[in-house]
Design a protein around this motif. Structure first.
Motif, PDB file in Angstrom:
ATOM      1  N   ILE A 101       0.771 -58.213 -58.139  1.00 21.28           N
ATOM      2  CA  ILE A 101       1.227 -56.911 -57.642  1.00 21.28           C
ATOM      3  C   ILE A 101       2.525 -57.099 -56.846  1.00 21.28           C
ATOM      4  O   ILE A 101       2.695 -58.075 -56.127  1.00 21.28           O
ATOM      5  CB  ILE A 101       0.150 -56.220 -56.792  1.00 21.28           C
ATOM      6  CG1 ILE A 101       0.545 -54.773 -56.516  1.00 21.28           C
ATOM      7  CG2 ILE A 101      -0.143 -56.972 -55.519  1.00 21.28           C
ATOM      8  CD1 ILE A 101      -0.599 -53.916 -56.031  1.00 21.28           C
ATOM      9  N   MET A 102       3.433 -56.174 -57.010  1.00 25.07           N
ATOM     10  CA  MET A 102       4.707 -56.219 -56.297  1.00 25.07           C
ATOM     11  C   MET A 102       4.536 -55.620 -54.897  1.00 25.07           C
ATOM     12  O   MET A 102       3.715 -54.722 -54.703  1.00 25.07           O
ATOM     13  CB  MET A 102       5.768 -55.451 -57.079  1.00 25.07           C
ATOM     14  CG  MET A 102       5.950 -55.952 -58.503  1.00 25.07           C
ATOM     15  SD  MET A 102       6.558 -57.638 -58.594  1.00 25.07           S
ATOM     16  CE  MET A 102       8.239 -57.389 -58.095  1.00 25.07           C
ATOM     17  N   THR A 103       5.326 -56.097 -53.935  1.00 27.28           N
ATOM     18  CA  THR A 103       5.168 -55.615 -52.560  1.00 27.28           C
ATOM     19  C   THR A 103       5.422 -54.116 -52.449  1.00 27.28           C
ATOM     20  O   THR A 103       4.761 -53.448 -51.659  1.00 27.28           O
ATOM     21  CB  THR A 103       6.079 -56.375 -51.581  1.00 27.28           C
ATOM     22  OG1 THR A 103       7.441 -56.267 -52.007  1.00 27.28           O
ATOM     23  CG2 THR A 103       5.673 -57.834 -51.452  1.00 27.28           C
ATOM     24  N   ALA A 111       9.359 -66.952 -56.571  1.00 28.73           N
ATOM     25  CA  ALA A 111       9.837 -65.792 -55.809  1.00 28.73           C
ATOM     26  C   ALA A 111       8.681 -64.960 -55.268  1.00 28.73           C
ATOM     27  O   ALA A 111       8.814 -64.311 -54.234  1.00 28.73           O
ATOM     28  CB  ALA A 111      10.737 -64.917 -56.675  1.00 28.73           C
ATOM     29  N   ARG A 112       7.542 -65.004 -55.959  1.00 26.17           N
ATOM     30  CA  ARG A 112       6.375 -64.207 -55.564  1.00 26.17           C
ATOM     31  C   ARG A 112       5.250 -65.141 -55.143  1.00 26.17           C
ATOM     32  O   ARG A 112       4.819 -65.988 -55.922  1.00 26.17           O
ATOM     33  CB  ARG A 112       5.909 -63.338 -56.728  1.00 26.17           C
ATOM     34  CG  ARG A 112       6.977 -62.389 -57.193  1.00 26.17           C
ATOM     35  CD  ARG A 112       6.564 -61.639 -58.428  1.00 26.17           C
ATOM     36  NE  ARG A 112       7.740 -60.956 -58.951  1.00 26.17           N
ATOM     37  CZ  ARG A 112       7.876 -60.605 -60.201  1.00 26.17           C
ATOM     38  NH1 ARG A 112       6.909 -60.851 -61.066  1.00 26.17           N
ATOM     39  NH2 ARG A 112       8.973 -59.989 -60.600  1.00 26.17           N
ATOM     40  N   GLY A 141       6.900 -71.149 -53.008  1.00 19.37           N
ATOM     41  CA  GLY A 141       7.601 -70.005 -52.454  1.00 19.37           C
ATOM     42  C   GLY A 141       8.284 -70.406 -51.160  1.00 19.37           C
ATOM     43  O   GLY A 141       7.658 -71.025 -50.301  1.00 19.37           O
ATOM     44  N   VAL A 142       9.562 -70.085 -51.027  1.00 17.93           N
ATOM     45  CA  VAL A 142      10.305 -70.406 -49.807  1.00 17.93           C
ATOM     46  C   VAL A 142      11.185 -69.220 -49.444  1.00 17.93           C
ATOM     47  O   VAL A 142      12.050 -68.820 -50.225  1.00 17.93           O
ATOM     48  CB  VAL A 142      11.184 -71.669 -49.967  1.00 17.93           C
ATOM     49  CG1 VAL A 142      11.977 -71.935 -48.690  1.00 17.93           C
ATOM     50  CG2 VAL A 142      10.344 -72.879 -50.345  1.00 17.93           C
ATOM     51  N   CYS A 152       4.730 -61.969 -50.378  1.00 17.27           N
ATOM     52  CA  CYS A 152       6.186 -62.133 -50.474  1.00 17.27           C
ATOM     53  C   CYS A 152       6.636 -61.972 -51.926  1.00 17.27           C
ATOM     54  O   CYS A 152       5.980 -62.468 -52.841  1.00 17.27           O
ATOM     55  CB  CYS A 152       6.594 -63.524 -50.009  1.00 17.27           C
ATOM     56  SG  CYS A 152       6.048 -63.979 -48.350  1.00 17.27           S
ATOM     57  N   ASP A 153       7.751 -61.281 -52.109  1.00 16.66           N
ATOM     58  CA  ASP A 153       8.390 -61.212 -53.417  1.00 16.66           C
ATOM     59  C   ASP A 153       9.865 -60.910 -53.226  1.00 16.66           C
ATOM     60  O   ASP A 153      10.390 -60.986 -52.102  1.00 16.66           O
ATOM     61  CB  ASP A 153       7.686 -60.230 -54.356  1.00 16.66           C
ATOM     62  CG  ASP A 153       7.863 -58.756 -54.004  1.00 16.66           C
ATOM     63  OD1 ASP A 153       8.621 -58.425 -53.056  1.00 16.66           O
ATOM     64  OD2 ASP A 153       7.243 -57.907 -54.662  1.00 16.66           O
ATOM     65  N   GLU A 154      10.531 -60.540 -54.305  1.00 12.45           N
ATOM     66  CA  GLU A 154      11.970 -60.283 -54.260  1.00 12.45           C
ATOM     67  C   GLU A 154      12.353 -59.124 -53.353  1.00 12.45           C
ATOM     68  O   GLU A 154      13.491 -59.052 -52.875  1.00 12.45           O
ATOM     69  CB  GLU A 154      12.505 -60.025 -55.684  1.00 12.45           C
ATOM     70  CG  GLU A 154      12.330 -61.181 -56.642  1.00 12.45           C
ATOM     71  CD  GLU A 154      10.988 -61.187 -57.382  1.00 12.45           C
ATOM     72  OE1 GLU A 154      10.886 -61.906 -58.386  1.00 12.45           O
ATOM     73  OE2 GLU A 154      10.032 -60.490 -56.958  1.00 12.45           O
ATOM     74  N   ASP A 155      11.429 -58.190 -53.130  1.00 14.04           N
ATOM     75  CA  ASP A 155      11.715 -57.033 -52.276  1.00 14.04           C
ATOM     76  C   ASP A 155      11.536 -57.313 -50.793  1.00 14.04           C
ATOM     77  O   ASP A 155      12.048 -56.553 -49.963  1.00 14.04           O
ATOM     78  CB  ASP A 155      10.824 -55.842 -52.662  1.00 14.04           C
ATOM     79  CG  ASP A 155      11.305 -55.155 -53.928  1.00 14.04           C
ATOM     80  OD1 ASP A 155      12.515 -55.224 -54.235  1.00 14.04           O
ATOM     81  OD2 ASP A 155      10.467 -54.544 -54.609  1.00 14.04           O
TER      82      ASP A 155
END
Length: 155
Positions: free
Chosen positions: A3-5, A30-31, A108-109, A146-149
Motif C-alpha cells: 500500500i502507498m502512503t 524505496a518502499r 530502505g534508507v 515509508c515510500d516515495e511520497d
C-alpha cells in the motif's frame, strides 16, 4: 509494503502522523515499513552499528542524529550489517556516505543527504527511547511506513 502512503493516509488519516522533513530516498528499496526501533546519537555511529549488528526481524531503525550533515552516520559497511541481519530499513535524521553502493542494496534508507566524512565512534547516545523530529514522535514498537511520497508513523 504494497500500500502507498498516500492511500494509507486516506484510509487511516487520524491514526497516522506525517513527517514534514523532506528526506531523500537513498537505499535500494524505496518502499519499506516495520516496527520502530530508535537510536539517538550526534555525529557518532557506534551505537547504531551495534544495534544493526543484531537481528532486525523486519524492523526500521529511526536514528535521530540531530539533523547534522557534518559527518555520515551510516556507510556501506553498516548498511551491509543491516541487510545481513534482516532490518527493513533506516530513517536517518542526518547524513550517510557511500550512497552509490547503498542505492544498490535491498534496504530502505531515508536520510537528509550525504557526506564522505566519518563520524566518531564513542558510543554516546541512547537506544530505544522515544525520539521526535519533523513534527512526529517515533515510539519504539509503533509502525512506520515509508515510500516515495514520504513517511507515516502510527500515533
Amino acid at each position: 509494503m504494497t500500500i502507498m502512503t498516500a492511500d494509507l493516509y486516506d484510509e487511516r488519516g487520524d491514526d497516522l502522523a506525517s513527517v514534514s522533513v523532506q528526506f531523500q530516498s537513498l537505499g535500494g528499496q524505496a518502499r519499506f515499513s516495520g516496527p520502530i526501533r530508535t537510536v539517538t546519537c550526534f555525529e557518532d555511529n557506534a551505537r547504531l552499528k551495534a544495534l544493526l549488528s543484531t537481528p532486525g526481524a523486519g524492523a526500521v531503525l529511526v536514528i535521530d542524529g540531530g539533523g547534522s550533515l557534518n559527518s555520515a552516520l551510516m556507510g556501506d559497511m553498516i548498511a551491509d550489517l543491516a541487510v545481513a541481519n534482516g532490518w527493513a530499513g533506516v530513517v536517518i535524521n542526518g547524513a550517510i556516505r557511500d550512497r552509490v553502493a547503498i542505492s544498490t542494496m535491498p534496504l530502505g534508507v531515508k536520510a537528509l543527504g550525504s557526506n564522505p566524512r566519518k563520524s566518531t565512534k564513542t558510543g554516546s547516545g541512547t537506544t530505544d527511547d522515544e525520539v521526535e523530529f519533523g513534527g512526529v514522535r517515533f515510539i519504539p514498537g509503533h509502525t512506520i511506513f515509508c515510500d516515495e511520497d514520504g513517511i507515516l508513523v502510527e500515533r
